[in-house]
Enzyme design. Structure first.
Site, PDB file in Angstrom:
ATOM      1  N   HIS A   1       0.852  -1.198   0.000  1.00  8.59           N
ATOM      2  CA  HIS A   1       0.000   0.000   0.000  1.00  8.59           C
ATOM      3  C   HIS A   1       0.880   1.237   0.000  1.00  8.59           C
ATOM      4  O   HIS A   1       1.538   1.562   0.997  1.00  8.59           O
ATOM      5  CB  HIS A   1      -0.916   0.023   1.225  1.00  8.59           C
ATOM      6  CG  HIS A   1      -1.918   1.151   1.190  1.00  8.59           C
ATOM      7  ND1 HIS A   1      -3.250   0.942   0.925  1.00  8.59           N
ATOM      8  CD2 HIS A   1      -1.785   2.485   1.371  1.00  8.59           C
ATOM      9  CE1 HIS A   1      -3.898   2.107   0.946  1.00  8.59           C
ATOM     10  NE2 HIS A   1      -3.007   3.058   1.222  1.00  8.59           N
TER      11      HIS A   1
ATOM     12  N   HIS B   1       1.523   5.408  -2.155  1.00  9.13           N
ATOM     13  CA  HIS B   1       1.040   6.468  -3.049  1.00  9.13           C
ATOM     14  C   HIS B   1       2.246   7.071  -3.746  1.00  9.13           C
ATOM     15  O   HIS B   1       2.849   8.032  -3.260  1.00  9.13           O
ATOM     16  CB  HIS B   1       0.272   7.529  -2.257  1.00  9.13           C
ATOM     17  CG  HIS B   1      -1.026   7.042  -1.701  1.00  9.13           C
ATOM     18  ND1 HIS B   1      -2.229   7.221  -2.346  1.00  9.13           N
ATOM     19  CD2 HIS B   1      -1.301   6.343  -0.572  1.00  9.13           C
ATOM     20  CE1 HIS B   1      -3.197   6.669  -1.629  1.00  9.13           C
ATOM     21  NE2 HIS B   1      -2.659   6.116  -0.551  1.00  9.13           N
TER      22      HIS B   1
ATOM     23  N   GLN C   1      -9.488   9.602  -5.195  1.00  7.25           N
ATOM     24  CA  GLN C   1      -9.107  10.290  -3.960  1.00  7.25           C
ATOM     25  C   GLN C   1     -10.222  11.183  -3.410  1.00  7.25           C
ATOM     26  O   GLN C   1     -10.434  11.269  -2.203  1.00  7.25           O
ATOM     27  CB  GLN C   1      -7.862  11.138  -4.221  1.00  7.25           C
ATOM     28  CG  GLN C   1      -7.453  12.079  -3.098  1.00  7.25           C
ATOM     29  CD  GLN C   1      -6.749  11.387  -1.961  1.00  7.25           C
ATOM     30  OE1 GLN C   1      -5.615  10.958  -2.095  1.00  7.25           O
ATOM     31  NE2 GLN C   1      -7.424  11.255  -0.827  1.00  7.25           N
TER      32      GLN C   1
ATOM     33  N   HIS D   1      -9.374   1.952   0.091  1.00 12.23           N
ATOM     34  CA  HIS D   1      -9.199   2.684   1.337  1.00 12.23           C
ATOM     35  C   HIS D   1     -10.542   2.576   2.051  1.00 12.23           C
ATOM     36  O   HIS D   1     -11.555   3.066   1.542  1.00 12.23           O
ATOM     37  CB  HIS D   1      -8.899   4.148   1.072  1.00 12.23           C
ATOM     38  CG  HIS D   1      -7.514   4.427   0.581  1.00 12.23           C
ATOM     39  ND1 HIS D   1      -6.996   3.877  -0.567  1.00 12.23           N
ATOM     40  CD2 HIS D   1      -6.539   5.227   1.102  1.00 12.23           C
ATOM     41  CE1 HIS D   1      -5.763   4.325  -0.741  1.00 12.23           C
ATOM     42  NE2 HIS D   1      -5.462   5.139   0.257  1.00 12.23           N
TER      43      HIS D   1
ATOM     44  N   GLU E   1     -10.939   4.674   6.979  1.00 14.98           N
ATOM     45  CA  GLU E   1      -9.748   5.324   7.533  1.00 14.98           C
ATOM     46  C   GLU E   1     -10.218   6.489   8.396  1.00 14.98           C
ATOM     47  O   GLU E   1     -10.148   7.653   8.030  1.00 14.98           O
ATOM     48  CB  GLU E   1      -8.827   5.802   6.411  1.00 14.98           C
ATOM     49  CG  GLU E   1      -7.477   6.294   6.915  1.00 14.98           C
ATOM     50  CD  GLU E   1      -6.583   6.798   5.799  1.00 14.98           C
ATOM     51  OE1 GLU E   1      -5.454   7.202   6.118  1.00 14.98           O
ATOM     52  OE2 GLU E   1      -7.009   6.799   4.624  1.00 14.98           O
TER      53      GLU E   1
ATOM     54  N   ASP F   1       2.675   3.333   2.851  1.00 12.24           N
ATOM     55  CA  ASP F   1       1.656   4.335   2.549  1.00 12.24           C
ATOM     56  C   ASP F   1       2.252   5.604   1.961  1.00 12.24           C
ATOM     57  O   ASP F   1       1.898   6.001   0.848  1.00 12.24           O
ATOM     58  CB  ASP F   1       0.829   4.651   3.795  1.00 12.24           C
ATOM     59  CG  ASP F   1      -0.521   5.281   3.467  1.00 12.24           C
ATOM     60  OD1 ASP F   1      -0.840   5.428   2.279  1.00 12.24           O
ATOM     61  OD2 ASP F   1      -1.264   5.625   4.401  1.00 12.24           O
TER      62      ASP F   1
END
Length: 425
Positions: A58, A60, A153, A211, A214, A310
């Site tokens: 995971h 970005h 996002q 996701h 969270e 992450d």
């Protein structure tokens, strides 16, 4: 027998010691003590630990190494990080994203991470990040497996063009369907987004990684919808719930039901210890919640749980060097997982468990597996977690692609000079 690479006298994560590994034409052809073979190259392992490559399941990559662009996250919060990314997006270029991503990949390879699943924001209508990371994926393929997730996002329904952009991204070659149901305007929209996105994945035969929850809100329960849709659509074993931080705030009775549903759906779970404990619990005074999902309980229930880094030096996290052992170490500390079997499980959370999440073929140190491995300056997984040691050799397809010298301290005490390498022979 003539082979390309022979590694002598290493330890394996399962506890075996004094083992040799023979690699030929990119494949492991033998794993045994005392292999007799002529080799083009020999590495003396000196009893150190050889492990399959680290896996970051995971990440970005489109935002990595963007720290300070356009400004620093003054509060350090998740919401300011999202706002900062929104400020930066209009100024992004394919070239800038590629430059940062390729530099990050060099960092990851040096750390022994040869497989990464990266979420890529598709809420920029230009899809610059998609185009950039597809190019990066092709360029780093000889050395690193990069899997991309189409990530809305700003919300699948909340952002008007997400649905179209997601399909465009998948048509371009993005590998996995992503989502962020807890960021939709209502709980109902969140559940509807899970349903719609899982149906797209089922229709296209793709994996799913969302996701999910969270949040510190115990009523953020979209993983329940994710488990239901996974089972309904026959996606068992192909779906991942990432973060799941709301589980740390849920009551135990509900969690006992929820874990059963997740196990029935064969969900994969990804915790991101460094980021979860940094961004969650921000509204608490004391006692302050730890902010990480129930790693110990999920593992005990038999779910495949992996850990991701992450972020590295981006709007959400200013730190990090992409050391997956730091991720696992933080996870075991926060999760109070210092039992012997628990520490071994946390080592697997950044190796074999992540490989299962990504459905990697030929992963492992067994005959017939790809000749990909890392030799650490440590003699066991426990010691690797304790020391976070040098990656002495990073090997891809039987070729050494990164090396780090041994780390030794030189002491001058009472007129006597000695060396210390911190490991326990």
């Amino acid at each position: 027998m003539s082979i390309d690479l022979l590694i002598r006298d290493i330890a394996l994560p399962d506890g075996r010691k004094g083992i040799d590994i023979a690699i030929h034409q990119g494949v492991i052809v033998e794993v045994a003590p005392g292999i007799q073979a002529e080799a083009g190259k020999v590495i003396e392992g000196e009893g150190f630990l050889a492990t399959p490559p680290f896996v970051d399941s995971h990440f970005h990559m489109d935002s990595t190494l963007s720290l300070g662009m356009p400004r620093m996250n003054q509060s350090g919060t998740l919401l300011e990080g999202i706002a900062l990314w929104g400020e930066l997006k209009p100024h992004l270029t394919v070239e800038a994203i590629k430059r940062r991503a390729l530099e990050f990949c060099r960092l990851a390879i040096a750390r022994g991470t040869l497989a990464i699943r990266s979420h890529v924001d598709i809420c920029d209508d230009r899809l610059l990040a998609v185009d950039a990371l597809l190019e990066v994926r092709a360029e780093v393929k000889p050395w690193l497996d990069l899997q991309l997730v189409a990530f809305p996002q700003d919300g699948y329904f909340r952002y008007a063009r997400s649905a179209d952009n997601l399909i465009r991204a998948l048509d371009k070659g993005v590998d996995v369907v992503g989502g962020i149901p807890h960021f939709e305007r209502t709980m109902q929209d969140g559940a509807a987004s899970v349903k719609a996105l899982c149906e797209i994945a089922a229709e296209r035969g793709l994996l799913v990684d969302m996701h999910c929850d969270e949040s510190d809100d115990p009523w953020s329960r979209h993983v329940e919808s994710l488990a239901y849709e996974t089972t309904r659509l026959g996606l068992r074993g192909r779906v991942t719930g990432s973060h799941l931080t709301s589980m740390h705030s849920m009551d135990n009775y509900y969690v006992s039901k929820l874990i059963g549903l997740m196990r029935e759906a064969e969900l994969h779970v990804i915790a991101n210890p460094l980021i979860n404990i940094t961004l969650q619990g921000r509204h608490d005074t004391y006692p302050k919640r730890r902010g990480m999902t129930r790693v110990k309980e999920l593992m005990a229930a038999g779910l495949n749980l992996a850990c991701g880094h992450d972020c590295v030096m981006d709007p959400w996290y200013p730190l990090g060097s992409h050391d997956m052992l730091e991720v696992a170490s933080m996870g075991l500390h926060v999760g109070q997982m210092t039992g012997v079997a628990e520490m071994d499980a946390m080592f697997q959370s950044v190796t074999t468990n992540g490989a299962r999440v990504m459905h990697l073929d030929g992963y492992g140190i067994d005959k017939g597996c790809r000749g990909d491995l890392v030799i650490l300056q440590a003699r066991s997984p426990f010691e690797a977690l304790r020391l976070k040691p040098a990656r002495l050799f990073v090997i891809r397809g039987g070729a050494v692609i990164a090396r780090t010298p041994k780390v030794e301290a030189h002491l001058d005490l009472a007129g006597a000079t000695s060396r210390l390498d911190f490991t326990r022979p």
